[in-house]
Design a protein around this motif. Structure first.
Motif, short mmCIF file in Angstrom:
data_model
loop_
_atom_site.label_atom_id
_atom_site.label_comp_id
_atom_site.label_asym_id
_atom_site.label_seq_id
_atom_site.Cartn_x
_atom_site.Cartn_y
_atom_site.Cartn_z
N ASP A 169 7.11 24.32 2.97
CA ASP A 169 6.39 24.08 1.71
C ASP A 169 6.59 25.25 0.75
OD1 ASP A 169 5.46 21.72 2.82
OD2 ASP A 169 3.59 22.64 3.54
N GLN A 172 10.10 25.07 -0.67
CA GLN A 172 10.19 24.00 -1.66
C GLN A 172 9.53 24.41 -2.97
OE1 GLN A 172 8.41 20.79 0.62
NE2 GLN A 172 10.42 19.86 0.98
N PHE A 176 11.91 24.47 -6.26
CA PHE A 176 11.73 23.41 -7.25
C PHE A 176 10.56 23.65 -8.20
CE2 PHE A 176 13.37 21.36 -3.30
CZ PHE A 176 14.67 21.14 -3.76
N CYS A 189 16.63 28.09 -1.44
CA CYS A 189 17.50 26.94 -1.18
C CYS A 189 18.20 27.07 0.16
CB CYS A 189 18.52 26.78 -2.30
SG CYS A 189 17.82 26.19 -3.87
N LEU A 192 15.52 26.60 2.89
CA LEU A 192 15.13 25.19 3.00
C LEU A 192 16.20 24.39 3.74
CD1 LEU A 192 12.83 23.33 2.15
CD2 LEU A 192 14.07 22.90 0.01
#
Length: 248
Positions: A169, A172, A176, A189, A192
């Motif tokens: 989480d 992310q 984003f 990135c 993730l």
């Protein structure tokens, strides 16, 4: 109101005196450096980094130091600057490319043409350190909670197999969420991608390198070890971005 767990943790250096540091290879004085680091001494932090990860090489002392570094990284009573550096050190040690042998030489990570890692000269401190970091990392992740910080991404990149769900989480949110430093976004990135256990090939590793001219040059010039798996290359690049996000 109950204090967060990271504030409740006991003395991070409990048991330090029970370790025979002077008898360990490269261990003399590590106990003093850990004590000074716990108090926020940045010079001691730097010396500890050089001692435990000498030119990307780990040692017997590195293995024994990991549990104490984990406690330092998970304890908010340790000054923030030292805590962040310790977490980065843990991540870097888990990604170490070499280990000292019993006679003080270096044995390096190598792969055959099928990209299978070759065995190393015993004692294999590279593997011992990685396992030790993976064992202790969940404590650090729990202490960091939902903090969107570069050191969290660095550790997630180094040992994604033990990162709890909330780290996904966090990654992310950085990747984003917008308005984040580019290097931190790049690191998130990579983290993730690894946390979600997605396939990593050479094309993806090459794409990661696009965000930094030095990384791209190194990748295209073949500066990474021969036959190194793309996932390992991605981890090293991701760590670079996380470190850059924190320290420029």
């Amino acid at each position: 109101m109950e204090l967060p767990l990271a504030w409740q943790r006991p003395d991070p250096l409990r048991g330090l005196a029970k370790t025979p540091w002077a008898e360990l290879a490269r261990g003399a004085g590590v106990d003093d450096l850990l004590r000074r680091t716990a108090k926020g001494d940045q010079e001691a932090c730097g010396e500890l980094e050089r001692r435990l990860l000498d030119d990307d090489t780990v040692s017997e002392a590195s293995v024994h130091a990991v549990p104490f570094l984990v406690e330092l990284g998970a304890n908010y009573k340790v000054p923030g600057a030292s805590r962040d550096r310790v977490i980065f050190l843990l991540a870097a040690m888990a990604l170490a490319g070499a280990g000292f042998t019993a006679d003080g030489r270096r044995t390096r990570r190598r792969w055959n043409p099928l990209r299978r890692e070759l065995p190393r000269v015993a004692p294999d401190w590279i593997t011992h350190v990685r396992y030790a970091v993976a064992k202790g990392a969940p404590k650090v992740f729990d202490a960091l909670g939902g903090a969107e910080v570069a050191c969290s991404m660095a550790l997630a990149i180094a040992v994604p197999e033990v990162a709890p769900k909330h780290v996904v989480d966090v990654a992310q949110g950085i990747a984003f969420g917008g308005s984040r430093p580019p290097a931190l976004v790049e690191a998130a990135c990579v983290a993730l991608h690894l946390l979600l256990d997605e396939d990593t090939d050479d094309a993806w590793a090459h794409a990661i390198a696009q965000g930094d001219p030095d990384l791209l040059r190194a990748y295209e010039n073949g500066d990474f070890p021969a036959h190194q798996p793309a996932a390992v290359t991605a981890q090293l690049m991701g760590y670079h971005y996380a470190f850059q996000a924190a320290y420029g």
